[in-house]
Every structure is written in structure tokens, then in C-alpha cells.
Scaffold this motif. Sequence first.
Motif, PDB file in Angstrom:
ATOM      1  N   PRO A 637      -8.658   3.151 -12.627  1.00  0.00           N
ATOM      2  CA  PRO A 637      -9.299   3.641 -11.394  1.00  0.00           C
ATOM      3  C   PRO A 637      -9.220   2.633 -10.246  1.00  0.00           C
ATOM      4  O   PRO A 637      -9.159   3.022  -9.075  1.00  0.00           O
ATOM      5  N   VAL A 638      -9.212   1.341 -10.568  1.00  0.00           N
ATOM      6  CA  VAL A 638      -9.083   0.313  -9.541  1.00  0.00           C
ATOM      7  C   VAL A 638      -7.714   0.423  -8.868  1.00  0.00           C
ATOM      8  O   VAL A 638      -7.590   0.339  -7.635  1.00  0.00           O
ATOM      9  N   PHE A 639      -6.681   0.628  -9.678  1.00  0.00           N
ATOM     10  CA  PHE A 639      -5.322   0.759  -9.163  1.00  0.00           C
ATOM     11  C   PHE A 639      -5.212   1.975  -8.237  1.00  0.00           C
ATOM     12  O   PHE A 639      -4.642   1.900  -7.139  1.00  0.00           O
ATOM     13  N   LYS A 640      -5.786   3.087  -8.653  1.00  0.00           N
ATOM     14  CA  LYS A 640      -5.760   4.293  -7.825  1.00  0.00           C
ATOM     15  C   LYS A 640      -6.491   4.082  -6.504  1.00  0.00           C
ATOM     16  O   LYS A 640      -6.035   4.500  -5.444  1.00  0.00           O
ATOM     17  N   MET A 641      -7.641   3.408  -6.579  1.00  0.00           N
ATOM     18  CA  MET A 641      -8.429   3.161  -5.375  1.00  0.00           C
ATOM     19  C   MET A 641      -7.663   2.259  -4.400  1.00  0.00           C
ATOM     20  O   MET A 641      -7.633   2.509  -3.186  1.00  0.00           O
ATOM     21  N   LYS A 642      -7.028   1.204  -4.917  1.00  0.00           N
ATOM     22  CA  LYS A 642      -6.257   0.299  -4.055  1.00  0.00           C
ATOM     23  C   LYS A 642      -5.108   1.037  -3.385  1.00  0.00           C
ATOM     24  O   LYS A 642      -4.798   0.807  -2.213  1.00  0.00           O
ATOM     25  N   MET A 643      -4.478   1.927  -4.118  1.00  0.00           N
ATOM     26  CA  MET A 643      -3.377   2.688  -3.531  1.00  0.00           C
ATOM     27  C   MET A 643      -3.863   3.577  -2.397  1.00  0.00           C
ATOM     28  O   MET A 643      -3.212   3.700  -1.358  1.00  0.00           O
ATOM     29  N   ARG A 644      -5.051   4.170  -2.579  1.00  0.00           N
ATOM     30  CA  ARG A 644      -5.599   5.035  -1.518  1.00  0.00           C
ATOM     31  C   ARG A 644      -5.969   4.211  -0.288  1.00  0.00           C
ATOM     32  O   ARG A 644      -5.710   4.605   0.841  1.00  0.00           O
ATOM     33  N   LYS A 645      -6.566   3.045  -0.512  1.00  0.00           N
ATOM     34  CA  LYS A 645      -7.071   2.250   0.611  1.00  0.00           C
ATOM     35  C   LYS A 645      -5.982   1.455   1.320  1.00  0.00           C
ATOM     36  O   LYS A 645      -5.996   1.301   2.540  1.00  0.00           O
ATOM     37  N   GLU A 646      -5.051   0.903   0.536  1.00  0.00           N
ATOM     38  CA  GLU A 646      -4.075  -0.023   1.109  1.00  0.00           C
ATOM     39  C   GLU A 646      -2.681   0.576   1.276  1.00  0.00           C
ATOM     40  O   GLU A 646      -1.879   0.070   2.056  1.00  0.00           O
ATOM     41  N   GLY A 647      -2.429   1.641   0.537  1.00  0.00           N
ATOM     42  CA  GLY A 647      -1.066   2.158   0.430  1.00  0.00           C
ATOM     43  C   GLY A 647      -0.316   2.307   1.734  1.00  0.00           C
ATOM     44  O   GLY A 647       0.623   1.566   2.029  1.00  0.00           O
ATOM     45  N   ARG A 648      -0.730   3.263   2.547  1.00  0.00           N
ATOM     46  CA  ARG A 648       0.039   3.571   3.751  1.00  0.00           C
ATOM     47  C   ARG A 648      -0.005   2.458   4.788  1.00  0.00           C
ATOM     48  O   ARG A 648       0.913   2.313   5.585  1.00  0.00           O
ATOM     49  N   ALA A 649      -1.059   1.679   4.767  1.00  0.00           N
ATOM     50  CA  ALA A 649      -1.193   0.619   5.770  1.00  0.00           C
ATOM     51  C   ALA A 649      -0.307  -0.581   5.457  1.00  0.00           C
ATOM     52  O   ALA A 649       0.185  -1.242   6.364  1.00  0.00           O
ATOM     53  N   TYR A 651       2.275  -0.740   2.744  1.00  0.00           N
ATOM     54  CA  TYR A 651       3.509  -0.583   1.982  1.00  0.00           C
ATOM     55  C   TYR A 651       4.391   0.517   2.567  1.00  0.00           C
ATOM     56  O   TYR A 651       3.907   1.463   3.178  1.00  0.00           O
ATOM     57  N   SER A 652       5.691   0.363   2.349  1.00  0.00           N
ATOM     58  CA  SER A 652       6.658   1.312   2.885  1.00  0.00           C
ATOM     59  C   SER A 652       6.658   2.594   2.054  1.00  0.00           C
ATOM     60  O   SER A 652       6.162   2.611   0.920  1.00  0.00           O
ATOM     61  N   PRO A 653       7.233   3.675   2.580  1.00  0.00           N
ATOM     62  CA  PRO A 653       7.324   4.921   1.797  1.00  0.00           C
ATOM     63  C   PRO A 653       8.035   4.730   0.468  1.00  0.00           C
ATOM     64  O   PRO A 653       7.634   5.310  -0.548  1.00  0.00           O
ATOM     65  N   ASP A 654       9.093   3.911   0.457  1.00  0.00           N
ATOM     66  CA  ASP A 654       9.807   3.681  -0.798  1.00  0.00           C
ATOM     67  C   ASP A 654       8.919   2.958  -1.803  1.00  0.00           C
ATOM     68  O   ASP A 654       8.918   3.277  -3.002  1.00  0.00           O
ATOM     69  N   GLN A 655       8.176   1.976  -1.326  1.00  0.00           N
ATOM     70  CA  GLN A 655       7.282   1.253  -2.231  1.00  0.00           C
ATOM     71  C   GLN A 655       6.196   2.176  -2.766  1.00  0.00           C
ATOM     72  O   GLN A 655       5.845   2.128  -3.945  1.00  0.00           O
ATOM     73  N   LEU A 656       5.661   3.020  -1.899  1.00  0.00           N
ATOM     74  CA  LEU A 656       4.625   3.955  -2.334  1.00  0.00           C
ATOM     75  C   LEU A 656       5.157   4.931  -3.368  1.00  0.00           C
ATOM     76  O   LEU A 656       4.444   5.325  -4.300  1.00  0.00           O
ATOM     77  N   CYS A 657       6.410   5.328  -3.211  1.00  0.00           N
ATOM     78  CA  CYS A 657       7.017   6.229  -4.186  1.00  0.00           C
ATOM     79  C   CYS A 657       7.058   5.578  -5.563  1.00  0.00           C
ATOM     80  O   CYS A 657       6.722   6.201  -6.576  1.00  0.00           O
ATOM     81  N   VAL A 658       7.454   4.297  -5.595  1.00  0.00           N
ATOM     82  CA  VAL A 658       7.502   3.572  -6.857  1.00  0.00           C
ATOM     83  C   VAL A 658       6.098   3.393  -7.420  1.00  0.00           C
ATOM     84  O   VAL A 658       5.861   3.559  -8.625  1.00  0.00           O
ATOM     85  N   LEU A 659       5.149   3.067  -6.550  1.00  0.00           N
ATOM     86  CA  LEU A 659       3.773   2.883  -7.019  1.00  0.00           C
ATOM     87  C   LEU A 659       3.201   4.176  -7.582  1.00  0.00           C
ATOM     88  O   LEU A 659       2.465   4.161  -8.583  1.00  0.00           O
ATOM     89  N   ASP A 660       3.516   5.293  -6.967  1.00  0.00           N
ATOM     90  CA  ASP A 660       3.082   6.589  -7.516  1.00  0.00           C
ATOM     91  C   ASP A 660       3.667   6.803  -8.906  1.00  0.00           C
ATOM     92  O   ASP A 660       3.004   7.324  -9.811  1.00  0.00           O
ATOM     93  N   ASN A 661       4.902   6.405  -9.054  1.00  0.00           N
ATOM     94  CA  ASN A 661       5.561   6.544 -10.344  1.00  0.00           C
ATOM     95  C   ASN A 661       4.896   5.662 -11.399  1.00  0.00           C
ATOM     96  O   ASN A 661       4.689   6.070 -12.545  1.00  0.00           O
ATOM     97  N   VAL A 662       4.555   4.418 -10.990  1.00  0.00           N
ATOM     98  CA  VAL A 662       3.859   3.517 -11.908  1.00  0.00           C
ATOM     99  C   VAL A 662       2.502   4.096 -12.292  1.00  0.00           C
ATOM    100  O   VAL A 662       2.083   4.026 -13.456  1.00  0.00           O
ATOM    101  N   LYS A 663       1.819   4.671 -11.314  1.00  0.00           N
ATOM    102  CA  LYS A 663       0.506   5.265 -11.588  1.00  0.00           C
ATOM    103  C   LYS A 663       0.613   6.371 -12.637  1.00  0.00           C
ATOM    104  O   LYS A 663      -0.213   6.468 -13.556  1.00  0.00           O
ATOM    105  N   MET A 664       1.653   7.214 -12.502  1.00  0.00           N
ATOM    106  CA  MET A 664       1.858   8.280 -13.476  1.00  0.00           C
ATOM    107  C   MET A 664       2.198   7.712 -14.851  1.00  0.00           C
ATOM    108  O   MET A 664       1.672   8.148 -15.887  1.00  0.00           O
ATOM    109  N   ASN A 665       3.069   6.695 -14.883  1.00  0.00           N
ATOM    110  CA  ASN A 665       3.445   6.095 -16.157  1.00  0.00           C
ATOM    111  C   ASN A 665       2.280   5.359 -16.808  1.00  0.00           C
ATOM    112  O   ASN A 665       2.198   5.281 -18.040  1.00  0.00           O
TER     113      ASN A 665
END
Length: 682
Positions: A637-649, A651-665
Motif C-alpha cells: 500500500p505504501v508503494f501504491k500511495m507513493k505512485m499516486r502522490k509522486e508519479g505524475r509530478a 516521473y515520465s510517462p515511460d517510467q510510470l508505465c514500468v512502475l505500473d507494471n511493477v505494481k501489478m507484478n
Amino acid sequence: MGKSRTKRFKRPQFSPVGSCQAEAAATANGTGDEEDDGLAAELLEKLQHPSAEVRECACAGLARLVQQRPALPDLARRDAVRRLGPLLLDSSLAVRETAAGALRNLSACGGFDVCDDMVAKDIMTPLVALLRECSSGLDSNEMSPQEKADKKRNSIESIANEAVNVLWNVCECSSRAVSIFNKEGCLEIVLQYLRRFPTSIDLAVSVAYCLQTVTEDNPELLKSFDGTALRVLESALLCPVTSMEYILLKTLVAGTIWNLKDIIPSKSQAEIINAILNTLSEVLGVNAGDTVIQMKEAETQRLKDAAESEDILANANGDGEMEFQDDEMEEIPHKRKLRRKTFISDLLPSTDKELREAMALLTAQQTALEVIVNMCCSEDPSDDEWEELSSSDESEAFMENSFNECSGQLMSPLCLSHEIHSALTNCLIPKKVFEKTSSPNSDAVDICSKNPTWKPLIRKMSTIQCRALMCLQSLVSLLDIDHLGGAPALQTLAQHLSQLLFSQPDFAKHADFLEAISSALRALLQTMASKNIPQCMTPEQLMTLCREGIHSSSIGVRVNVVSILGITGSVLAKEDGTLETLKTIGCFLLEVTTKDPSLVVAGEALDALFDVFADGEEAEKASVQIKLLAALKEFQPVFKMKMRKEGRARYSPDQLCVLDNVKMNLRRFIAYQETVEKRLTS
């Protein structure tokens, strides 16, 4: 890794000459912001003086002042560019040269913002006009050998050289400048200059730098390259080498021709690629350390001979006004002592021919390595190496131990054409690159460290080592192991890299070196793991590297070390008797996952955990003993929260795509670990 663009080189800045030395010296010795402000106003005012000599001195003073970064805002506020621009077309050739020198230094020291501002203030109009006038002046002066020494002709060449450097600087930093270069037909002008390489090597080298810059990612300009233009480049590429500066010229032209590959007919591709790589191979084949030593010895002898000649002349004339000690002869070229003290930022004074030769060779080798990296890398540039990495499996087979199959991919699949692949191996590029990864020649470093003017070469030699390591990364990732010498060669290479790394007890302090060697190790270990070649780093060495590297301020280094840990851990997980090592690796990766401030590094650490603990009896036991499942459940849940708060501000779209993939894995891996823990504890 994404496309590695050619780096910006720090080249010698303009040096005022003649009667302006005193005023330029005063500028160099300015002591405070208020003095600089007053001096800037005074110098800018003198640009309008009716005396050409005063205007020349003012330009020379500004050439020095712009090298002091605090002075740049004040010069911009006082509209220095608009005041200097018209002097590019001054009636005095000396004023033109010093004005171009001041603008050269301004564009080199000011960076992207200053160059953009220069273009916005229309520096390109007088600059292009000056380049045209110089071209006409040189073309109309076909002189006899005796007349070639005429001061006016030499002055025109010097002005053209300064102007080309300004053009190169602004085009390197401003897309608007490149667009103007295209529209104003600057290509034809600079090619005229390049044709003069047999007699004007300094000008030709400056043009080659400029051409390498403007031909990169510039399809509009490529349309202007006809057969005549290509023949000019071919002539320069094949020119005989009479000095190290010609080696640099050939290397830069090779890089330019590579940028033009899209317009080269397919039937000529193999021939051109071979010519380029043959040139680069020859450049890398020169022993730089030995050359530096030879050049320094030659300089020492030249200065000694000059001193003896001066003493003889002085004694004959009854004039002993100048006496130099031996150590002064070693450090300061004769007749340049005053200037050497005054103009301390002169990197390559024109009379220091041996230093120029050594620097030209080192720059050529650095450029050659960068061109090879560009040839190896994909056409889709990426600003972050980690974008290419991820456990990206989307299938339901994930639970069936699919981690090892889908993760640990170092780079996105890159393809080399058959022509490039063959040329790289036929020209012995891997061997030459491997040789350049060694530490700089200790004798050469010692010689350079004792002489202030030669000290910059130490940094240059270290940069070449780092470039070679990055180049090695690309080659290891792209070439078949047979073309790299097979499994024994890879093991030897791994031992070499380990020795390079651990022979420096303070390796963590050298950020560039650490990033380069960790990238090379990461690529090599990944290749060895994929081919089941035994790895050579001991667990102790591995953990030393990771513990030092994880504290680096460079995200690239931190990503590399956790990836190396994942690669090595996934190999150990399949072996017996590795339980304690796997527990150490797991605890380390968990700590990185939960504590590193960068989500990019945390995501890479999660990927590494997936790799290490996806399969194997020892890995399953270790995961239970370090309570991996509980730790990941708490972190999810910490990882998900950090992605919501920090993601778009952040990290790039490509990085966010990879992070989403890591979250799913991560979700899937937790489910997999639940089955493992249930089976082992039931």
C-alpha cells in the motif's frame, strides 16, 4: 540504455592577443560583483569607441569577463549580445576576431539559456554574414607559398575559426539556430572551410565539430547533402595523418558521416560503415599513455633548446635580461611566461604544440567511443536506462515460476544491421574498447600531475576509461558471445572489471567511474547468466559493491547495483548451499525497496526480489526465513500511495508505465509467495 548522444566537449576558449593583454588581465583579476558590474558597463561602453584598438581591447576584456558566471546576468541585462553582434562586421579585422572570441566564450560558458537568448537577439544575422565574408575572402586569396604567410589571410582564417565555434555552440544548444543554419545555406559555407583541411587544420576541426552537431537528428539538412558535399567529407575522412589533430578531424568526420547514414545508398552502406569503423579502430589503436609521455618529453626538449638558443643570442648581444630555472622551463614555455601567469584559463595556447597534439588524440579517442555507442544503440532515445527494465510478463503463467524468463532483461531488444555487426568484429572494435577500459597509464598521469597546463589531460584520460566502459556495455549486450571471444573471454572480462573496481579502495567517490563500471558489469553478468556461464564475483565483492553503490547520489548507480544483485541472486537461487547468501541479498533488497527515496530504484529493487526468489529450494527457504511475504504485504500500500502522490509530478510517462507494471507484478508475486509459505509451513 537509450541513445547516447555525443557529449559537449570543453574546448579552448578565445585568448585575447596584442595590446589588449593588460585590460584582459584586469578583467580576469576582478574581485567582486560590484567591480564586475562596473567593469561590464565600462567595457560595453567602449565597444562604441571610434578607435579600433579600444574596441578590440573592450572585446578582449569581455572575452574574459564572460568566463565569470556571476557576470553573465549583468551582461544579459546590459544587452551585451546586441552590442557585440555588429562588431562581427567591424571595419577592423582585429575587432572582428576579438568580438567573435567574446561571443564564442559567452556561448560556451553561458549554456543553453544564453545560447537561446543569443539567437533570440539575432546573433545569427551578423554571424552568417561574417561567415560568408570570410569564405569569400579566403577563396579570393589563392596565394603563392610566400603569400600564404600574409597576416591578412591568417587573420581571416582566425576570424572564421572563432565564428565557426560560435555557430557550433549556438547550434548545439538551440534548435532555432539549427533551423537558421539550414535555411541560410550555412552548410555550403562550412564545407568550403572544410576543404581547406590540408593547410588550415584548426579551422577544419572546428567545422567538423559543428557538422557533427548539426547533422544529428536533422532530416531537413540531410536533403542538402549532394554528391559534392559527400566527397568533401570523404576526402577529409581519408586524409593522410600528419599530426594528432588530423586524427581528431578524421574521427569527427566519421561521426558526421554516421549521422548521414539515412541518405547513403543501400549498395554503399557496407563500404561506408567499414570505412567509419576502420577509422575509429585506428584511432583507438593508438596508445594514448605512451603518446602523452612522448609529447611531454618533446615539449621539455623543445623548451630546453629554445632556452639555450635564447642564452646564446643574449650573450652575443650582451643582454642577459631573461634567465629561467630548469623547473620554469619545464612548466612555462619560453616567451609565454607573462601570458601564462596572466591568462590562467588558456587551455591550449597556440605555441604549446605538444599539448595540443596530446589533447587532440585524447579527444579523438573519446569521440570515437561515443560514436560507437551511438552506432550500437536504438533509434528511440531514452533518458533513463531503467525505462528499459522490468518484469513485464502479463500472462497467467506468472505463477508458474515465470520470473526468470521475463525479467532481468538489461536492455530493450536492439538490432544491429549485418553490416554494422560484421564491421564491428572485423575491425576488432571489441578488443580495442576492452583495452581502453584499463586505468590510465600511471606514468602519464604522474607526468601530467606535475605540470599545471597538462593536468586537464588526467581528467580526459579518466573520461576515456568511462566512455570505454559504457561502450563495452553496449557491445556485450548486442554481440553474440562468439564475437566477444566466447565464455572464457567473458570470464576474463568479468575478472578484469572486478579488479578495476576493487583495486580502487575509494571507488565510491568517483561517481562517473562507478556509474560506468556498474553499467558494464550489469550487462556482462546478465549475458553470462543468460548463457549459464559461471560468474566470477564473490558474494563478498558483490555486497561490497552494492553497499557502497546504494549510497550514491546517482540514480543510475543505485539502479545498476540492485540489478546486479538480482542477476547474481537469481543464479545463486538455483545452486545448493547458498541459503545464507540469499538471505543477505534479500534483506539488502528489502531495505532498498522500503527506504530508497526514488520510486525508480525501489521498482528496480522489487524486480530484483522477483528474480531472486522466484524459483529454487534455497530461495524458498530464504524467503520464509527473512519474512519476505510480510514485508512486501506491508510495503504494497505504501508503494501504491507513493505512485499516486509522486508519479505524475516526478516521473515520465515511460517510467510510470514500468512502475505500473511493477505494481501489478508485486500483487502477483505476493500471491505466489503465499503459496510458497503455506507449503513450507504446513
